[in-house]
Motif scaffolding. Sequence first.
Motif, PDB file in Angstrom:
ATOM      1  N   GLY A 262       0.787  -1.220   0.000  1.00  0.00           N
ATOM      2  CA  GLY A 262       0.000   0.000   0.000  1.00  0.00           C
ATOM      3  C   GLY A 262       0.819   1.268   0.000  1.00  0.00           C
ATOM      4  N   ARG A 263       2.147   1.159  -0.029  1.00  0.00           N
ATOM      5  CA  ARG A 263       2.986   2.349  -0.040  1.00  0.00           C
ATOM      6  C   ARG A 263       3.842   2.367  -1.291  1.00  0.00           C
ATOM      7  N   TYR A 264       4.110   3.569  -1.753  1.00  0.00           N
ATOM      8  CA  TYR A 264       4.962   3.729  -2.919  1.00  0.00           C
ATOM      9  C   TYR A 264       6.410   3.874  -2.459  1.00  0.00           C
ATOM     10  N   THR A 265       7.255   2.979  -2.952  1.00  0.00           N
ATOM     11  CA  THR A 265       8.651   2.956  -2.544  1.00  0.00           C
ATOM     12  C   THR A 265       9.533   3.341  -3.719  1.00  0.00           C
ATOM     13  N   ALA A 266      10.385   4.329  -3.524  1.00  0.00           N
ATOM     14  CA  ALA A 266      11.258   4.772  -4.599  1.00  0.00           C
ATOM     15  C   ALA A 266      12.290   3.708  -4.919  1.00  0.00           C
ATOM     16  N   LEU A 267      12.815   3.769  -6.143  1.00  0.00           N
ATOM     17  CA  LEU A 267      13.775   2.781  -6.584  1.00  0.00           C
ATOM     18  C   LEU A 267      15.194   3.122  -6.158  1.00  0.00           C
ATOM     19  N   ASN A 268      15.408   4.343  -5.679  1.00  0.00           N
ATOM     20  CA  ASN A 268      16.749   4.709  -5.243  1.00  0.00           C
ATOM     21  C   ASN A 268      17.143   3.885  -4.031  1.00  0.00           C
ATOM     22  N   HIS A 269      18.424   3.515  -3.952  1.00  0.00           N
ATOM     23  CA  HIS A 269      18.904   2.686  -2.860  1.00  0.00           C
ATOM     24  C   HIS A 269      19.364   3.556  -1.692  1.00  0.00           C
ATOM     25  N   GLY A 270      19.529   2.916  -0.546  1.00  0.00           N
ATOM     26  CA  GLY A 270      20.062   3.624   0.613  1.00  0.00           C
ATOM     27  C   GLY A 270      18.985   4.373   1.368  1.00  0.00           C
ATOM     28  N   SER A 271      19.445   5.288   2.197  1.00  0.00           N
ATOM     29  CA  SER A 271      18.517   6.027   3.041  1.00  0.00           C
ATOM     30  C   SER A 271      17.622   6.936   2.244  1.00  0.00           C
ATOM     31  N   LYS A 272      18.104   7.371   1.092  1.00  0.00           N
ATOM     32  CA  LYS A 272      17.304   8.284   0.285  1.00  0.00           C
ATOM     33  C   LYS A 272      16.008   7.615  -0.168  1.00  0.00           C
ATOM     34  N   ALA A 273      16.085   6.289  -0.425  1.00  0.00           N
ATOM     35  CA  ALA A 273      14.880   5.575  -0.843  1.00  0.00           C
ATOM     36  C   ALA A 273      13.826   5.627   0.242  1.00  0.00           C
ATOM     37  N   GLY A 274      14.223   5.365   1.472  1.00  0.00           N
ATOM     38  CA  GLY A 274      13.267   5.411   2.560  1.00  0.00           C
ATOM     39  C   GLY A 274      12.708   6.804   2.766  1.00  0.00           C
ATOM     40  N   GLU A 275      13.554   7.802   2.649  1.00  0.00           N
ATOM     41  CA  GLU A 275      13.100   9.171   2.813  1.00  0.00           C
ATOM     42  C   GLU A 275      12.090   9.539   1.746  1.00  0.00           C
ATOM     43  N   ASP A 276      12.344   9.144   0.486  1.00  0.00           N
ATOM     44  CA  ASP A 276      11.408   9.456  -0.586  1.00  0.00           C
ATOM     45  C   ASP A 276      10.083   8.745  -0.370  1.00  0.00           C
ATOM     46  N   GLY A 277      10.154   7.478   0.094  1.00  0.00           N
ATOM     47  CA  GLY A 277       8.920   6.743   0.335  1.00  0.00           C
ATOM     48  C   GLY A 277       8.085   7.382   1.421  1.00  0.00           C
ATOM     49  N   VAL A 278       8.718   7.769   2.512  1.00  0.00           N
ATOM     50  CA  VAL A 278       8.003   8.423   3.605  1.00  0.00           C
ATOM     51  C   VAL A 278       7.440   9.758   3.143  1.00  0.00           C
ATOM     52  N   GLU A 279       8.227  10.466   2.334  1.00  0.00           N
ATOM     53  CA  GLU A 279       7.767  11.766   1.851  1.00  0.00           C
ATOM     54  C   GLU A 279       6.524  11.615   0.981  1.00  0.00           C
ATOM     55  N   TYR A 280       6.511  10.579   0.129  1.00  0.00           N
ATOM     56  CA  TYR A 280       5.340  10.379  -0.726  1.00  0.00           C
ATOM     57  C   TYR A 280       4.111  10.017   0.093  1.00  0.00           C
ATOM     58  N   VAL A 281       4.293   9.171   1.102  1.00  0.00           N
ATOM     59  CA  VAL A 281       3.163   8.806   1.952  1.00  0.00           C
ATOM     60  C   VAL A 281       2.622  10.037   2.661  1.00  0.00           C
ATOM     61  N   GLU A 282       3.515  10.896   3.114  1.00  0.00           N
ATOM     62  CA  GLU A 282       3.072  12.120   3.773  1.00  0.00           C
ATOM     63  C   GLU A 282       2.326  13.026   2.808  1.00  0.00           C
ATOM     64  N   MET A 283       2.807  13.118   1.575  1.00  0.00           N
ATOM     65  CA  MET A 283       2.124  13.940   0.573  1.00  0.00           C
ATOM     66  C   MET A 283       0.735  13.376   0.275  1.00  0.00           C
ATOM     67  N   GLU A 284       0.642  12.063   0.190  1.00  0.00           N
ATOM     68  CA  GLU A 284      -0.658  11.452  -0.072  1.00  0.00           C
ATOM     69  C   GLU A 284      -1.611  11.693   1.092  1.00  0.00           C
ATOM     70  N   LYS A 285      -1.101  11.605   2.316  1.00  0.00           N
ATOM     71  CA  LYS A 285      -1.945  11.854   3.482  1.00  0.00           C
ATOM     72  C   LYS A 285      -2.432  13.295   3.506  1.00  0.00           C
TER      73      LYS A 285
END
Length: 491
Positions: free
Chosen positions: A120-143
Amino acid sequence: MFNLYQSLNKKDESDGQRGRESEVTGHDRFCQHRSGHSSSRRRRRAVNRRTQSATELNARAMMSARGSLRRGRSVSTEDDESEDDKGHQLANKLDNLAKLLFSRVSAARGYKDQGDIKNGRYTALNHGSKAGEDGVEYVEMEKRSRDRALSICRDYIEKTPRFALIKQLSNIGSRVDKYWFMVRDTSLKTDRLLTLVPLNRNCPLSVCPSTKDILNNLFLALQHPYICPVFTVDFVEYEDQTYIVLVQPINQGSLKDLIYSIERNCWNEDWSHKYASRGKGLTLPQVQRMGRQILEALIFLKERGFPTVTHLHSGNVVIQNGVARLAGLENTLLGFTSRIHPIVTSRLTQSSSIDIICFGHMLFEMCAGYELCTFRPSATQLSDIEIYPQVIRFLELIFAESDNHFASIEELLIHDLFRNIDLREMRCAAVTVFRPTLTPSIMSLLDGIKRQDAGKRIASVDSADMTSLRSLEYDDSLLTQIYNELSQTAL
């Protein structure tokens, strides 16, 4: 079509009209509640994972498939440099093709690199911490987007005492900027589905009270057994942004849900979750009956001067007591484009045949259990529905073009596949349904939309992308081969 059903209605008229309903916004005269024994709930079958549609493939899968194509190519020992150049040319062609097919999805999700959907979450393809940050950022934007939509809905409900908000629903559709709510019609004591979507910049209509009245009168006139009614159309201004509000009945299931074996009580689950697995083909009688019902709705709209329906797909056909009813008509009037629009229009030069091609795509999905990723089905894809020989012949008729001329709705309606289909809903309908009164203001609005559609370029892609696509000079077999390899890599 009036003469076709006039004789069938004489018997019903002789018995007198029973319980004639007043023609008011909010009443669905074709809503049927048939009595019968409730069947036990069937257990959901475990289904195989379906081949992913073109819009679900990601950038990593494309790169992996492109690498496998390079590795699988035969190597010439005589001219390594020329073979390498050919490899680069093929890679460039793949990039151009991928850009065309996936640009709309990437833009909609707001990613520079397209992401995967996991849990149910969109996860970026970038590796490392940046991927997690982008995923969290997208979830926050969707919320934040959902919270904003909820605030707009509450603001509208406060100004409209007829409705009471029950709850906000999940993303039950594929449009990322559309939101769904369940509301209570206090005057009729019935639950309704309220949708909220921002006004498109390409909307051909002017936002004013007169336009709202014309739209409401139009949908009131377009009452038909095989058309899902729209009870209310309204415009909402919120922070310098205009939104479209529509109120429709809750039908608890679409044709897409039926294809993918979604239970009735799961109709409001997230769109990306419901269709993650490959569906199953419907029975031939179901395909014939529902296909004929949809064609009847299309020809009814055509005879009333309605613009070409550009949003015909399985998700916009609701199922009510086994009856297919066409929905999403407002999208044609408001200038929206569908998710499959780039694929459907890739070979068209005029918009008058979009509904025919969309119907062919939907019919294939009803039999195969998955969506088409190409303009027309390939030989490999047709082999997946070989148990439907009549449907295959019908699809050949649809996609057989002569100077970019395709079959008409009338030609499809008299095809052997849809003959001798019992349309009991048409027999029970009042004669006046087939002769609605369209006021001059309604006809003027419809004619204006059709003139604007005729003046538009058929493809909704950039001219540079269209030039790249034409330079590929691909055929369906090449596109199917690429799609299959991308799908296998993604799975």
